[in-house]
Design a protein around this motif. Structure first.
Motif, short mmCIF file in Angstrom:
data_model
loop_
_atom_site.label_atom_id
_atom_site.label_comp_id
_atom_site.label_asym_id
_atom_site.label_seq_id
_atom_site.Cartn_x
_atom_site.Cartn_y
_atom_site.Cartn_z
N ALA A 187 20.56 -19.34 29.09
CA ALA A 187 19.63 -20.27 29.74
C ALA A 187 19.74 -21.66 29.14
O ALA A 187 19.81 -22.66 29.87
CB ALA A 187 18.20 -19.74 29.62
N ARG B 10 11.80 -18.18 31.83
CA ARG B 10 12.21 -17.36 32.98
C ARG B 10 13.27 -16.34 32.57
O ARG B 10 13.28 -15.21 33.07
CB ARG B 10 12.74 -18.24 34.10
N ARG C 157 13.33 -22.82 31.72
CA ARG C 157 14.50 -21.97 31.97
C ARG C 157 14.54 -20.81 30.97
O ARG C 157 14.82 -19.67 31.33
CB ARG C 157 15.76 -22.81 31.88
N ARG D 219 12.36 -28.79 30.68
CA ARG D 219 13.31 -28.03 31.51
C ARG D 219 13.87 -26.84 30.74
O ARG D 219 14.00 -25.73 31.28
CB ARG D 219 14.45 -28.92 31.97
#
Length: 99
Positions: free
Chosen positions: A14, A67, A64, A60
């Protein structure tokens, strides 16, 4: 360390998808304590070069990474030549584990 090998791989992927030029990813904080429970995932991401828009990049990366590991809360701190370092950067550097 309270992260599975699958979670470590997912975090590395990620982070790499957004910041392939990151020099290092360190896990620090409560996830290093095998006897603790719960807690978020604290990451310090190192760059060898100045980063533009560090707040946006950090956000960001955190989204990421979160998730990638099923929605667990992830805090991301950046370390780069153009960013001011605080005591938490020193702690993460000294106590953190490279992922």
């Amino acid at each position: 360390m309270r992260l599975s090998p699958q979670n470590i791989a997912a975090l590395r992927e990620a982070i790499g998808s957004i910041a392939p030029d990151a020099a290092a990813i360190r896990l620090f904080g409560s996830r290093l304590d095998d006897n603790a429970r719960g807690g978020d995932v604290d990451l310090m991401i190192d760059f060898d070069h100045p980063v533009e828009h560090p707040a946006a990049l950090s956000a960001r990366l955190a989204v990421r990474a979160s998730r990638a590991i099923g929605g667990r809360k992830v805090d991301v701190m950046l370390r780069a030549p153009n960013l001011t370092q605080s005591a938490i950067h020193r702690i993460a550097q000294e106590e953190g584990i490279l992922l």
